[in-house]
Design a protein around this motif. Structure first.
Motif, PDB file in Angstrom:
ATOM      1  N   VAL A   1       0.837  -1.207   0.000  1.00  0.00           N
ATOM      2  CA  VAL A   1       0.000   0.000   0.000  1.00  0.00           C
ATOM      3  C   VAL A   1       0.870   1.254   0.000  1.00  0.00           C
ATOM      4  N   CYS A   2       1.895   1.276   0.834  1.00  0.00           N
ATOM      5  CA  CYS A   2       2.782   2.439   0.919  1.00  0.00           C
ATOM      6  C   CYS A   2       3.494   2.681  -0.407  1.00  0.00           C
ATOM      7  N   LEU A   3       4.026   1.620  -1.014  1.00  0.00           N
ATOM      8  CA  LEU A   3       4.718   1.744  -2.292  1.00  0.00           C
ATOM      9  C   LEU A   3       3.775   2.245  -3.380  1.00  0.00           C
ATOM     10  N   MET A   4       2.567   1.684  -3.414  1.00  0.00           N
ATOM     11  CA  MET A   4       1.611   2.044  -4.458  1.00  0.00           C
ATOM     12  C   MET A   4       1.229   3.521  -4.379  1.00  0.00           C
ATOM     13  N   PHE A   5       0.948   4.008  -3.167  1.00  0.00           N
ATOM     14  CA  PHE A   5       0.516   5.398  -3.047  1.00  0.00           C
ATOM     15  C   PHE A   5       1.671   6.380  -3.211  1.00  0.00           C
ATOM     16  N   ASN A   6       2.902   5.968  -2.903  1.00  0.00           N
ATOM     17  CA  ASN A   6       4.046   6.818  -3.212  1.00  0.00           C
ATOM     18  C   ASN A   6       4.199   6.981  -4.717  1.00  0.00           C
ATOM     19  N   LEU A   7       4.007   5.897  -5.456  1.00  0.00           N
ATOM     20  CA  LEU A   7       4.081   5.969  -6.916  1.00  0.00           C
ATOM     21  C   LEU A   7       2.963   6.834  -7.482  1.00  0.00           C
ATOM     22  N   LEU A   8       1.752   6.686  -6.934  1.00  0.00           N
ATOM     23  CA  LEU A   8       0.622   7.486  -7.410  1.00  0.00           C
ATOM     24  C   LEU A   8       0.833   8.971  -7.110  1.00  0.00           C
ATOM     25  N   ALA A   9       1.377   9.271  -5.915  1.00  0.00           N
ATOM     26  CA  ALA A   9       1.616  10.667  -5.553  1.00  0.00           C
ATOM     27  C   ALA A   9       2.649  11.303  -6.467  1.00  0.00           C
ATOM     28  N   ARG A  10       3.674  10.552  -6.819  1.00  0.00           N
ATOM     29  CA  ARG A  10       4.688  11.072  -7.738  1.00  0.00           C
ATOM     30  C   ARG A  10       4.121  11.237  -9.143  1.00  0.00           C
ATOM     31  N   HIS A  11       3.283  10.301  -9.542  1.00  0.00           N
ATOM     32  CA  HIS A  11       2.708  10.331 -10.887  1.00  0.00           C
ATOM     33  C   HIS A  11       1.833  11.563 -11.103  1.00  0.00           C
ATOM     34  N   GLU A  12       1.112  11.974 -10.039  1.00  0.00           N
ATOM     35  CA  GLU A  12       0.230  13.138 -10.186  1.00  0.00           C
ATOM     36  C   GLU A  12       0.970  14.452  -9.976  1.00  0.00           C
ATOM     37  N   GLY A  13       2.308  14.330  -9.762  1.00  0.00           N
ATOM     38  CA  GLY A  13       3.104  15.538  -9.617  1.00  0.00           C
ATOM     39  C   GLY A  13       3.156  16.072  -8.215  1.00  0.00           C
ATOM     40  N   ALA A  14       2.583  15.285  -7.250  1.00  0.00           N
ATOM     41  CA  ALA A  14       2.589  15.751  -5.869  1.00  0.00           C
ATOM     42  C   ALA A  14       3.942  15.572  -5.222  1.00  0.00           C
ATOM     43  N   GLY A  15       4.713  14.617  -5.774  1.00  0.00           N
ATOM     44  CA  GLY A  15       6.037  14.369  -5.220  1.00  0.00           C
ATOM     45  C   GLY A  15       5.951  13.785  -3.834  1.00  0.00           C
ATOM     46  N   ALA A  16       7.087  13.652  -3.195  1.00  0.00           N
ATOM     47  CA  ALA A  16       7.121  13.070  -1.860  1.00  0.00           C
ATOM     48  C   ALA A  16       7.579  14.089  -0.830  1.00  0.00           C
ATOM     49  N   THR A  17       7.652  15.350  -1.217  1.00  0.00           N
ATOM     50  CA  THR A  17       8.134  16.377  -0.293  1.00  0.00           C
ATOM     51  C   THR A  17       7.016  16.842   0.623  1.00  0.00           C
ATOM     52  N   VAL A  18       7.370  17.052   1.873  1.00  0.00           N
ATOM     53  CA  VAL A  18       6.419  17.526   2.870  1.00  0.00           C
ATOM     54  C   VAL A  18       6.981  18.797   3.490  1.00  0.00           C
ATOM     55  N   ALA A  19       6.195  19.856   3.510  1.00  0.00           N
ATOM     56  CA  ALA A  19       6.643  21.115   4.089  1.00  0.00           C
ATOM     57  C   ALA A  19       7.003  20.926   5.562  1.00  0.00           C
ATOM     58  N   LYS A  20       8.004  21.692   6.018  1.00  0.00           N
ATOM     59  CA  LYS A  20       8.488  21.534   7.391  1.00  0.00           C
ATOM     60  C   LYS A  20       7.376  21.772   8.407  1.00  0.00           C
ATOM     61  N   TRP A  21       6.503  22.707   8.144  1.00  0.00           N
ATOM     62  CA  TRP A  21       5.459  23.025   9.110  1.00  0.00           C
ATOM     63  C   TRP A  21       4.388  21.941   9.219  1.00  0.00           C
ATOM     64  N   SER A  22       4.398  20.998   8.269  1.00  0.00           N
ATOM     65  CA  SER A  22       3.458  19.881   8.344  1.00  0.00           C
ATOM     66  C   SER A  22       4.132  18.573   8.755  1.00  0.00           C
ATOM     67  N   LEU A  23       5.445  18.614   8.934  1.00  0.00           N
ATOM     68  CA  LEU A  23       6.182  17.391   9.242  1.00  0.00           C
ATOM     69  C   LEU A  23       5.727  16.782  10.561  1.00  0.00           C
ATOM     70  N   LEU A  24       5.495  17.628  11.568  1.00  0.00           N
ATOM     71  CA  LEU A  24       5.073  17.128  12.872  1.00  0.00           C
ATOM     72  C   LEU A  24       3.730  16.415  12.785  1.00  0.00           C
TER      73      LEU A  24
END
Length: 300
Positions: free
Chosen positions: A46-69
């Motif tokens: 599940v984790c692998l699949m949604f990481n691929l989907l997030a990258r495919h839609e251009g969302a990437g895997a980056t998370v803003a510092k203020w949302s990291l917590l």
């Protein structure tokens, strides 16, 4: 607004039906198989699949510092809620495990939502409903401890009940954190992509690594069925529900899960139908459905 509310309730209700069927099946499977291997494989996929989907839609895997917590907290409570649920299913009646989770959910959500999302004091009706459902939850404790449940009380039954209670509190917090990330502009795929790292790390510590390959070769179909019916499809459904309605409404719809789970238990010969469990589930469902109707009228 009313249409949005109805759509959100529909997605969460569909989640309840699919996950109830999967949980009863998983409870039966876990009696003779390794729960941690099945969960590790399912969450990794599940984790692998949604990481691929997030990258495919251009969302990437980056998370803003203020949302990291928020994401770190989400990973912790996700691990607790899911692992607590599945281990609880191994040692206690599924309908009672689910009842404990949803009985605690509304009560916790009322106050956590006000605290975390700064929504202000909850309406009096929400407080009354949440306390009522929590009270019915104490009746479910008596059902289990007195031997009136559908599964015989065993040495580890109390452990299963405690895990269900912890999982219920964690689930309430999970729904609020997901809603908070949606409020901050994250997509459903982004949230799912970054949600399960903590669960996978915890399972890697719990699993017997020598049993992974034998378990896959012997039970690959069951593992796939559990992953789809209890994790992948339900996650997609409930995230859509959370996007359209408030966390308290989500928990109210989830409060109908025990009676649905109870009905699916008829397909498991291991479980003897219990009238006491049925009564407790009906009471929780009745209160929840009544409150959902009141909220629908309020939104309309």
């Amino acid at each position: 607004m009313a249409n949005r509310f109805a759509l959100g309730v529909f997605f969460v209700a569909l989640y309840v039906v699919v996950s109830a069927a999967g949980e009863v099946y998983a409870a039966s499977y876990f009696q003779q198989a390794d729960v941690f291997v099945a969960l590790l494989l399912s969450f990794a996929v599940v984790c692998l699949m949604f990481n691929l989907l997030a990258r495919h839609e251009g969302a990437g895997a980056t998370v803003a510092k203020w949302s990291l917590l928020v994401f770190v907290a989400l990973n912790v409570v996700t691990a607790i809620s899911w692992i607590g649920l599945f281990v609880g299913l191994k040692y206690a009646e599924p309908a009672i495990v689910v009842a404990f989770m949803v009985a605690l959910g509304p009560t916790a959500t009322v106050w956590l939502n006000a605290l975390i999302r700064r929504q202000g004091a909850p309406p009096a009706s929400d407080i009354v409903v949440s306390v009522t459902i929590a009270t019915i939850g104490t009746y479910m404790i008596w059902i289990s401890a007195s031997g009136n449940a559908g599964v015989e009380w065993g040495a580890r039954s109390s452990f299963g009940i405690v895990l269900a209670i912890v999982a219920g509190l964690s689930l309430a917090l999970t729904n609020i954190l997901v809603k908070l990330l949606f409020d901050r502009g994250f997509s459903g795929r982004q949230v799912l992509a970054h949600r399960f790292y903590g669960t996978i790390l915890l399972l890697l510590g719990l699993v017997d690594h020598s049993s992974i390959l034998p378990e896959i070769s012997q039970h690959w179909f069951a593992i796939a069925a559990i992953g789809l019916s209890t994790i992948l499809i339900p996650l997609l459904l409930i995230q859509q529900g959370i996007r359209h309605v408030e966390p308290f409404t989500v928990n109210m719809v989830l409060s109908t899960a025990p009676i649905i789970t109870f009905l699916f238990q008829y397909f498991d010969s291991r479980i003897v139908p219990s009238s006491h469990t049925f009564i407790g589930n009906v009471l929780i469902t009745a209160v929840a459905v009544g409150n959902i109707y009141l909220q629908y009228r309020r939104s309309a």
